[in-house]
Design an enzyme around this catalytic site. Structure first.
Site, PDB file in Angstrom:
ATOM      1  N   ASP A  12     -41.442  99.512  25.557  1.00 43.60           N
ATOM      2  CA  ASP A  12     -41.697  99.144  24.167  1.00 43.60           C
ATOM      3  C   ASP A  12     -40.734  99.853  23.216  1.00 43.60           C
ATOM      4  O   ASP A  12     -40.242 100.940  23.512  1.00 43.60           O
ATOM      5  CB  ASP A  12     -43.144  99.499  23.815  1.00 43.60           C
ATOM      6  CG  ASP A  12     -43.664  98.713  22.632  1.00 43.60           C
ATOM      7  OD1 ASP A  12     -43.028  97.709  22.240  1.00 43.60           O
ATOM      8  OD2 ASP A  12     -44.716  99.103  22.091  1.00 43.60           O
ATOM      9  N   HIS A  29     -33.091  94.482  22.495  1.00 41.46           N
ATOM     10  CA  HIS A  29     -33.506  93.992  23.811  1.00 41.46           C
ATOM     11  C   HIS A  29     -32.348  94.073  24.813  1.00 41.46           C
ATOM     12  O   HIS A  29     -32.559  94.399  25.991  1.00 41.46           O
ATOM     13  CB  HIS A  29     -34.005  92.556  23.698  1.00 41.46           C
ATOM     14  CG  HIS A  29     -35.286  92.434  22.926  1.00 41.46           C
ATOM     15  ND1 HIS A  29     -36.400  93.189  23.208  1.00 41.46           N
ATOM     16  CD2 HIS A  29     -35.631  91.644  21.872  1.00 41.46           C
ATOM     17  CE1 HIS A  29     -37.375  92.870  22.375  1.00 41.46           C
ATOM     18  NE2 HIS A  29     -36.938  91.944  21.556  1.00 41.46           N
ATOM     19  N   LEU A 123     -36.236  99.921  47.436  1.00 42.26           N
ATOM     20  CA  LEU A 123     -37.077  99.973  46.237  1.00 42.26           C
ATOM     21  C   LEU A 123     -37.415  98.551  45.834  1.00 42.26           C
ATOM     22  O   LEU A 123     -36.548  97.669  45.859  1.00 42.26           O
ATOM     23  CB  LEU A 123     -36.349 100.670  45.077  1.00 42.26           C
ATOM     24  CG  LEU A 123     -36.996 100.544  43.690  1.00 42.26           C
ATOM     25  CD1 LEU A 123     -38.260 101.417  43.603  1.00 42.26           C
ATOM     26  CD2 LEU A 123     -36.018 100.923  42.579  1.00 42.26           C
TER      27      LEU A 123
END
Length: 229
Positions: A12, A29, A123
């Site tokens: 956020d 972003h 991962l």
């Protein structure tokens, strides 16, 4: 020392960070997406099994169309730049959420990344896209009904969730200053440690990530029981 298998992050603060710099929210972003690589590689170094990132929620459709369009194009930008490296390092890309409702072009990009990395084991980099936990649970309930099963255990129900096959979340990190979960992984967060940071996601560096991990390892996680002391 507490075992750390699955970290979830609410990334956020991108838009607010950009606005403070008199930049567009899209710039925030984009910069935030660049940070995904650094944190993913850090998680890889730490031996974490899964890193789940809240990329776009079911509520994010309420945002201005221009911002939505950019967010839907961001996976293509990100994977064009970083997929080869992530793949070479053994990182597997997966998704959770209802991808049927996102644009076909975005869906194709995500599915391509998933397919190309499906055999990797180092991962799991899991993107929550058009994801909302209530939506996930509702879809899971409908799947159970359709299956005809009646003797439902926690394990049975979990097998119908988007995250089936993944460990429960051990650590949730939220950047950007808000202290709430925002409809994210409600089932999977049952015993997670929660850390809320004031810094926006673009300022969340590897060092800050390692601080969170160090704090996690200092916790005595008893899961409702007692420790052995």
């Amino acid at each position: 020392m507490s075992e750390l298998k699955h970290i979830a992050i609410i990334m956020d603060g991108n838009g607010r960070w950009a606005t403070k710099q008199k930049k567009s929210r899209s710039f925030g972003h984009y910069y935030g997406s660049e940070n995904v690589r650094e944190i993913a590689l850090s998680a890889l170094e730490l031996g974490v099994n899964t890193l789940t990132l809240y990329a776009f929620s079911t509520e994010n459709w309420k945002r201005p169309q221009e911002e939505i369009d950019y967010l839907m194009n961001l996976p293509a930008i990100f994977f064009k730049k970083f997929l080869k490296e992530l793949n070479e390092k053994g990182i597997r890309i997966t998704t959770i959420g209802d991808l049927s409702k996102i644009p076909e072009k975005t869906r194709k990009v995500m599915n391509d990344a998933v397919e190309k990395t499906q055999n990797n084991t180092k991962l799991t980099l899991n993107f929550a896209l058009n994801y909302g936990s209530r939506d996930e649970i509702t879809r899971a309930v409908n799947k159970v009904i359709q299956s005809g099963e009646t003797n439902i255990t926690e394990e049975t129900f979990e097998s119908y969730l988007d995250t089936h096959g993944l460990d429960d979340v051990d650590l949730l990190i939220r950047t950007g200053g808000d202290r709430r979960i925002s409809n994210y992984l409600l089932w999977q967060l049952a015993y997670a440690e929660l850390m809320f940071l004031d810094m926006p996601w673009p300022e969340f560096t590897k060092d800050e990530f390692l601080k969170c991990v160090h704090e996690f390892h200092s916790k005595d996680r008893r899961f409702g029981g007692l420790n052995n002391d």
